[in-house]
Design a protein around this motif. Sequence first.
Motif, PDB file in Angstrom:
ATOM      1  N   MET A  91      14.337 -51.044  32.876  1.00 22.62           N
ATOM      2  CA  MET A  91      15.287 -52.097  32.623  1.00 22.62           C
ATOM      3  C   MET A  91      15.185 -52.613  31.184  1.00 22.62           C
ATOM      4  N   VAL A  92      14.019 -52.578  30.596  1.00 21.98           N
ATOM      5  CA  VAL A  92      13.840 -53.056  29.227  1.00 21.98           C
ATOM      6  C   VAL A  92      13.825 -51.838  28.299  1.00 21.98           C
ATOM      7  N   PRO A  93      14.846 -51.714  27.427  1.00 17.27           N
ATOM      8  CA  PRO A  93      14.971 -50.515  26.597  1.00 17.27           C
ATOM      9  C   PRO A  93      13.902 -50.339  25.520  1.00 17.27           C
ATOM     10  N   ASP A  94      13.297 -51.431  25.054  1.00 15.18           N
ATOM     11  CA  ASP A  94      12.262 -51.280  24.032  1.00 15.18           C
ATOM     12  C   ASP A  94      11.243 -52.421  24.157  1.00 15.18           C
ATOM     13  N   GLU A  95      10.245 -52.390  23.320  1.00 11.50           N
ATOM     14  CA  GLU A  95       9.121 -53.320  23.420  1.00 11.50           C
ATOM     15  C   GLU A  95       9.484 -54.779  23.130  1.00 11.50           C
ATOM     16  N   ARG A  96      10.592 -55.029  22.421  1.00  9.39           N
ATOM     17  CA  ARG A  96      10.964 -56.417  22.130  1.00  9.39           C
ATOM     18  C   ARG A  96      11.229 -57.209  23.401  1.00  9.39           C
ATOM     19  N   GLY A  97      11.587 -56.522  24.476  1.00 10.71           N
ATOM     20  CA  GLY A  97      11.872 -57.182  25.741  1.00 10.71           C
ATOM     21  C   GLY A  97      10.673 -57.296  26.652  1.00 10.71           C
ATOM     22  N   ARG A  98       9.538 -56.796  26.227  1.00  6.89           N
ATOM     23  CA  ARG A  98       8.337 -56.830  27.061  1.00  6.89           C
ATOM     24  C   ARG A  98       7.410 -57.982  26.657  1.00  6.89           C
ATOM     25  N   THR A  99       7.988 -59.138  26.410  1.00  6.28           N
ATOM     26  CA  THR A  99       7.196 -60.292  26.011  1.00  6.28           C
ATOM     27  C   THR A  99       6.534 -60.915  27.237  1.00  6.28           C
ATOM     28  N   VAL A 100       5.465 -61.640  27.021  1.00  8.71           N
ATOM     29  CA  VAL A 100       4.783 -62.321  28.129  1.00  8.71           C
ATOM     30  C   VAL A 100       5.241 -63.776  28.239  1.00  8.71           C
ATOM     31  N   GLY A 101       6.171 -64.165  27.398  1.00  9.49           N
ATOM     32  CA  GLY A 101       6.741 -65.507  27.412  1.00  9.49           C
ATOM     33  C   GLY A 101       7.977 -65.522  26.542  1.00  9.49           C
ATOM     34  N   PRO A 102       8.702 -66.627  26.560  1.00 15.63           N
ATOM     35  CA  PRO A 102       9.895 -66.699  25.714  1.00 15.63           C
ATOM     36  C   PRO A 102       9.549 -66.410  24.253  1.00 15.63           C
ATOM     37  N   ASP A 103      10.349 -65.559  23.649  1.00 14.91           N
ATOM     38  CA  ASP A 103      10.112 -65.145  22.269  1.00 14.91           C
ATOM     39  C   ASP A 103      11.463 -65.093  21.561  1.00 14.91           C
ATOM     40  N   PRO A 104      11.631 -65.793  20.432  1.00 12.39           N
ATOM     41  CA  PRO A 104      12.922 -65.804  19.749  1.00 12.39           C
ATOM     42  C   PRO A 104      13.362 -64.435  19.239  1.00 12.39           C
ATOM     43  N   ALA A 105      12.477 -63.456  19.216  1.00 12.87           N
ATOM     44  CA  ALA A 105      12.855 -62.106  18.788  1.00 12.87           C
ATOM     45  C   ALA A 105      13.288 -61.231  19.965  1.00 12.87           C
ATOM     46  N   CYS A 106      13.169 -61.739  21.186  1.00 10.14           N
ATOM     47  CA  CYS A 106      13.577 -60.979  22.371  1.00 10.14           C
ATOM     48  C   CYS A 106      15.103 -60.963  22.442  1.00 10.14           C
ATOM     49  N   PRO A 107      15.727 -59.798  22.547  1.00 13.80           N
ATOM     50  CA  PRO A 107      17.188 -59.723  22.593  1.00 13.80           C
ATOM     51  C   PRO A 107      17.825 -60.557  23.704  1.00 13.80           C
ATOM     52  N   VAL A 108      17.171 -60.671  24.847  1.00 13.70           N
ATOM     53  CA  VAL A 108      17.722 -61.494  25.934  1.00 13.70           C
ATOM     54  C   VAL A 108      17.744 -62.963  25.513  1.00 13.70           C
ATOM     55  N   GLU A 109      16.671 -63.425  24.907  1.00 10.20           N
ATOM     56  CA  GLU A 109      16.607 -64.814  24.442  1.00 10.20           C
ATOM     57  C   GLU A 109      17.666 -65.070  23.363  1.00 10.20           C
ATOM     58  N   VAL A 110      17.879 -64.101  22.483  1.00 10.66           N
ATOM     59  CA  VAL A 110      18.889 -64.241  21.430  1.00 10.66           C
ATOM     60  C   VAL A 110      20.278 -64.389  22.054  1.00 10.66           C
ATOM     61  N   ALA A 111      20.581 -63.546  23.044  1.00 12.73           N
ATOM     62  CA  ALA A 111      21.892 -63.597  23.695  1.00 12.73           C
ATOM     63  C   ALA A 111      22.082 -64.911  24.445  1.00 12.73           C
ATOM     64  N   LEU A 112      21.047 -65.353  25.156  1.00  7.49           N
ATOM     65  CA  LEU A 112      21.156 -66.605  25.900  1.00  7.49           C
ATOM     66  C   LEU A 112      21.311 -67.795  24.956  1.00  7.49           C
ATOM     67  N   ALA A 113      20.589 -67.793  23.856  1.00  8.80           N
ATOM     68  CA  ALA A 113      20.704 -68.882  22.881  1.00  8.80           C
ATOM     69  C   ALA A 113      22.107 -68.925  22.270  1.00  8.80           C
TER      70      ALA A 113
END
Length: 123
Positions: free
Chosen positions: A1-23
């Motif tokens: 489900m997560v295409p690359d390592e940026r999405g494998r965070t252990v907490g909210p991270d402003p560099a995570c693409p999901v967090e960027v889209a939600l923001a």
Amino acid sequence: MVPDERGRTVGPDPACPVEVALAAVSGRWTTLVLRELMDGPLSFTELRRRLPRLSAKVLTERLGELRQRGLVAVRRQAGFPTRSSYTLTEAGHALRPLLVTLYTTGDALLRLAPPTHRPGRLR
């Protein structure tokens, strides 16, 4: 489900693409303002007309936030009174698939949820 390592965070991270889209779409009325601008530039007055329950104060705040996020640009036309036109940037237009998916997902959830447990409905 997560295409690359940026999405494998252990907490909210402003560099995570999901967090960027939600923001990008966060904030009450934000998705509706974005929706209205998807078809082309609009003035402040036109946005108010299309979203009559949205106060001028909140619209001003949302447009300012969207400009800060790089999703909306404003063009001021000389003259009196000065006229402003708001338009989506390339980044703003990139949100179209997300908004469509959010709508489709919300519709599916409404169909699956029992009437007394639907989000946003009073019991």
